[in-house]
Design an enzyme around this catalytic site. Structure first.
Site, PDB file in Angstrom:
ATOM      1  N   ARG A 117      -4.440 -13.737  -9.055  1.00  0.00           N
ATOM      2  CA  ARG A 117      -5.157 -13.514 -10.447  1.00  0.00           C
ATOM      3  C   ARG A 117      -5.187 -14.703 -11.277  1.00  0.00           C
ATOM      4  O   ARG A 117      -6.060 -14.896 -11.759  1.00  0.00           O
ATOM      5  CB  ARG A 117      -4.645 -12.196 -11.267  1.00  0.00           C
ATOM      6  CG  ARG A 117      -4.943 -10.809 -10.676  1.00  0.00           C
ATOM      7  CD  ARG A 117      -4.163  -9.836 -11.289  1.00  0.00           C
ATOM      8  NE  ARG A 117      -4.614  -8.579 -10.916  1.00  0.00           N
ATOM      9  CZ  ARG A 117      -4.109  -7.370 -11.189  1.00  0.00           C
ATOM     10  NH1 ARG A 117      -2.593  -7.214 -11.631  1.00  0.00           N
ATOM     11  NH2 ARG A 117      -4.496  -6.058 -10.718  1.00  0.00           N
ATOM     12  N   HIS A 147       6.694  -7.894 -11.390  1.00  0.00           N
ATOM     13  CA  HIS A 147       5.148  -7.674 -11.339  1.00  0.00           C
ATOM     14  C   HIS A 147       5.085  -6.430 -12.587  1.00  0.00           C
ATOM     15  O   HIS A 147       4.996  -5.334 -12.358  1.00  0.00           O
ATOM     16  CB  HIS A 147       4.835  -6.953  -9.970  1.00  0.00           C
ATOM     17  CG  HIS A 147       3.649  -6.325 -10.118  1.00  0.00           C
ATOM     18  ND1 HIS A 147       2.481  -7.096 -10.146  1.00  0.00           N
ATOM     19  CD2 HIS A 147       3.292  -5.127  -9.664  1.00  0.00           C
ATOM     20  CE1 HIS A 147       1.424  -6.269  -9.842  1.00  0.00           C
ATOM     21  NE2 HIS A 147       1.714  -5.228  -9.807  1.00  0.00           N
ATOM     22  N   GLY A 203       3.561   7.479  -3.708  1.00  0.00           N
ATOM     23  CA  GLY A 203       4.097   7.418  -5.055  1.00  0.00           C
ATOM     24  C   GLY A 203       3.361   7.965  -6.158  1.00  0.00           C
ATOM     25  O   GLY A 203       2.126   7.907  -5.754  1.00  0.00           O
ATOM     26  N   ALA A 204       3.671   8.274  -7.176  1.00  0.00           N
ATOM     27  CA  ALA A 204       2.778   8.668  -8.412  1.00  0.00           C
ATOM     28  C   ALA A 204       2.246   7.481  -8.846  1.00  0.00           C
ATOM     29  O   ALA A 204       2.473   6.284  -8.847  1.00  0.00           O
ATOM     30  CB  ALA A 204       3.879   9.222  -9.764  1.00  0.00           C
ATOM     31  N   ARG A 206       4.331   0.300 -15.607  1.00  0.00           N
ATOM     32  CA  ARG A 206       4.895   0.368 -14.499  1.00  0.00           C
ATOM     33  C   ARG A 206       6.190   0.989 -14.468  1.00  0.00           C
ATOM     34  O   ARG A 206       6.674   1.663 -13.715  1.00  0.00           O
ATOM     35  CB  ARG A 206       4.721  -1.039 -13.416  1.00  0.00           C
ATOM     36  CG  ARG A 206       3.444  -1.441 -13.468  1.00  0.00           C
ATOM     37  CD  ARG A 206       3.618  -2.767 -12.689  1.00  0.00           C
ATOM     38  NE  ARG A 206       2.108  -3.130 -12.218  1.00  0.00           N
ATOM     39  CZ  ARG A 206       1.657  -4.454 -13.087  1.00  0.00           C
ATOM     40  NH1 ARG A 206       1.923  -4.612 -14.204  1.00  0.00           N
ATOM     41  NH2 ARG A 206       0.312  -4.554 -12.778  1.00  0.00           N
ATOM     42  N   ASP A 231      -0.514 -10.909  -8.564  1.00  0.00           N
ATOM     43  CA  ASP A 231      -0.448 -11.568  -9.953  1.00  0.00           C
ATOM     44  C   ASP A 231      -0.614 -13.080  -9.995  1.00  0.00           C
ATOM     45  O   ASP A 231      -1.506 -13.781 -10.624  1.00  0.00           O
ATOM     46  CB  ASP A 231       0.958 -11.419 -10.732  1.00  0.00           C
ATOM     47  CG  ASP A 231       1.305 -10.099 -10.866  1.00  0.00           C
ATOM     48  OD1 ASP A 231       1.021  -9.273 -11.867  1.00  0.00           O
ATOM     49  OD2 ASP A 231       1.782  -9.650  -9.823  1.00  0.00           O
ATOM     50  N   SER A 232      -0.150 -13.714  -8.908  1.00  0.00           N
ATOM     51  CA  SER A 232      -0.408 -15.001  -8.627  1.00  0.00           C
ATOM     52  C   SER A 232      -1.679 -15.375  -8.211  1.00  0.00           C
ATOM     53  O   SER A 232      -2.155 -16.355  -8.615  1.00  0.00           O
ATOM     54  CB  SER A 232       0.616 -15.674  -7.425  1.00  0.00           C
ATOM     55  OG  SER A 232       2.037 -15.655  -7.762  1.00  0.00           O
ATOM     56  N   ASP A 248       0.757  10.520   5.466  1.00  0.00           N
ATOM     57  CA  ASP A 248       0.634  11.000   4.200  1.00  0.00           C
ATOM     58  C   ASP A 248       0.941  12.563   3.948  1.00  0.00           C
ATOM     59  O   ASP A 248       0.758  13.179   4.983  1.00  0.00           O
ATOM     60  CB  ASP A 248      -1.108  10.814   3.804  1.00  0.00           C
ATOM     61  CG  ASP A 248      -1.164  10.825   2.046  1.00  0.00           C
ATOM     62  OD1 ASP A 248      -1.149   9.911   1.621  1.00  0.00           O
ATOM     63  OD2 ASP A 248      -1.118  11.892   1.540  1.00  0.00           O
ATOM     64  N   VAL A 279       7.515  -1.859  -8.437  1.00  0.00           N
ATOM     65  CA  VAL A 279       7.545  -2.484  -7.139  1.00  0.00           C
ATOM     66  C   VAL A 279       8.801  -3.083  -7.172  1.00  0.00           C
ATOM     67  O   VAL A 279       9.627  -2.802  -5.987  1.00  0.00           O
ATOM     68  CB  VAL A 279       6.400  -3.392  -6.907  1.00  0.00           C
ATOM     69  CG1 VAL A 279       6.281  -4.745  -7.489  1.00  0.00           C
ATOM     70  CG2 VAL A 279       6.813  -3.841  -5.217  1.00  0.00           C
TER      71      VAL A 279
END
Length: 319
Positions: A157, A181, A85-86, A94, A154-155, A41, A128
């Protein structure tokens, strides 16, 4: 303290020691998937603090060493996970992140390649799908070695919400979210099943509602879950860390698991030159095969629309 064991087949490097990166390291440790984890990092104190905290629990789990490092510690890793990343802010999609994070990746990917051009790179940072595409172009790696976490979360969820609606264990629900995504993702109801039985056949005997309105509500909840979590607690990291650990397990253990990871499309449903999620066989080579399963016309059209949405964004990038 750094660990210098060479030729460790279960070494993982994680770029980004924020909420997702640190929680991913925790998930990999607790599940006994990784035996050596390098946390990298820009904030070295943060990485060192996370490594110390994780190592202090080492007596409770299978042997694993975590240490803070720099890009040189990518050397010897079989999988390099990018979570840096931000962060996504409230009311920010996204795709709004794309320009900021693409610039970060332009600096990061060449640094990784200096020390390891043989690892599988697993992109988790958002957006992503676009950043998976960016990584593929910047790294020059074969397409099977650049993977996005895609719609694996997502799948999950999707399966979780169906399981609650039908009051069955999520492990007995099988279903996929494909495409981006993000906001253009597509629920594949035509392939969703419970205990091997299609929903159309299962619903009449389960005594719970799962009509068109229920399905629309479930799909909406899947799509908006991240926004709700970000609004309530600032960020998402537990479930995505578990999703990433699931992908890494399939790679390191050569499982040939079918997961909806994001990868380069090469003609699937007529889509090319963009990274999207489809059910994909994942093993020690990375992407073994992207499956082109039968979709109903509306689902196929939704997937193509998702691809076009992302392509419009990539056209604006300079790579």
């Amino acid at each position: 303290m750094k660990c210098y064991r060479e030729n460790d087949p279960n070494k993982i490097a994680i770029i980004g020691a924020g909420g997702v990166g640190a929680t991913t390291a925790y998930a990999l440790m607790v599940q006994g998937i990784a035996s050596q984890i390098a946390l990298i990092d820009i904030n070295k104190d943060k990485a060192e603090g996370e490594a110390m905290d994780l190592n202090h629990g080492s007596s409770f789990i299978k042997p694993a060493e975590v240490y803070a490092g720099d890009y040189s510690d990518c050397k010897g890793a079989n999988v390099i996970i990018i979570t840096a990343g931000a962060n996504q802010k409230p009311d920010e999609t996204r795709l709004d992140l794309v320009k900021k994070n693409t610039e970060i990746f332009k600096e990061m990917i060449p640094e990784i390649m200096k020390y390891n051009d043989n690892a599988i790179i697993l992109v988790v940072s958002n957006p992503v799908d676009i950043l998976t595409y960016v990584t593929l172009k910047l790294s020059g790696l074969p397409k099977n070695k650049v993977i996005g976490s895609g719609t694996v979360l997502d799948s999950s969820r999707f399966r979780s919400l169906i399981s609650r609606n039908c009051e069955v264990a999520a492990s007995n629900v099988h279903g996929y979210i494909i495409g981006e995504h993000g906001d253009s993702e597509v629920p594949v109801w035509s392939l969703t099943n419970i205990a091997g039985t299609s929903l159309d056949n299962y619903c009449p005997v389960c005594n719970y509602n799962c009509g068109n309105e229920d399905r629309k509500e479930i799909a909406h909840k899947v799509k908006t879950s991240a926004y709700q979590i970000i609004e309530k607690k600032g960020s998402t990291f537990y479930a995505v860390a578990l999703a990433v650990a699931r992908i890494v397990r399939s790679i390191l253990r050569d499982e040939n698991s079918i997961l909806t990871v994001s990868s380069l499309m090469e003609g699937q449903y007529g889509v090319e030159d963009i990274c999207l999620s489809l059910p994909t066989i994942v093993n020690s080579s990375g992407i073994k095969r992207v499956l082109e399963l039968p979709l109903d016309p509306e689902e196929e059209s939704g997937f193509i629309n998702s691809a076009n949405t992302l392509k419009e964004t990539t056209k604006k990038l300079t790579l």
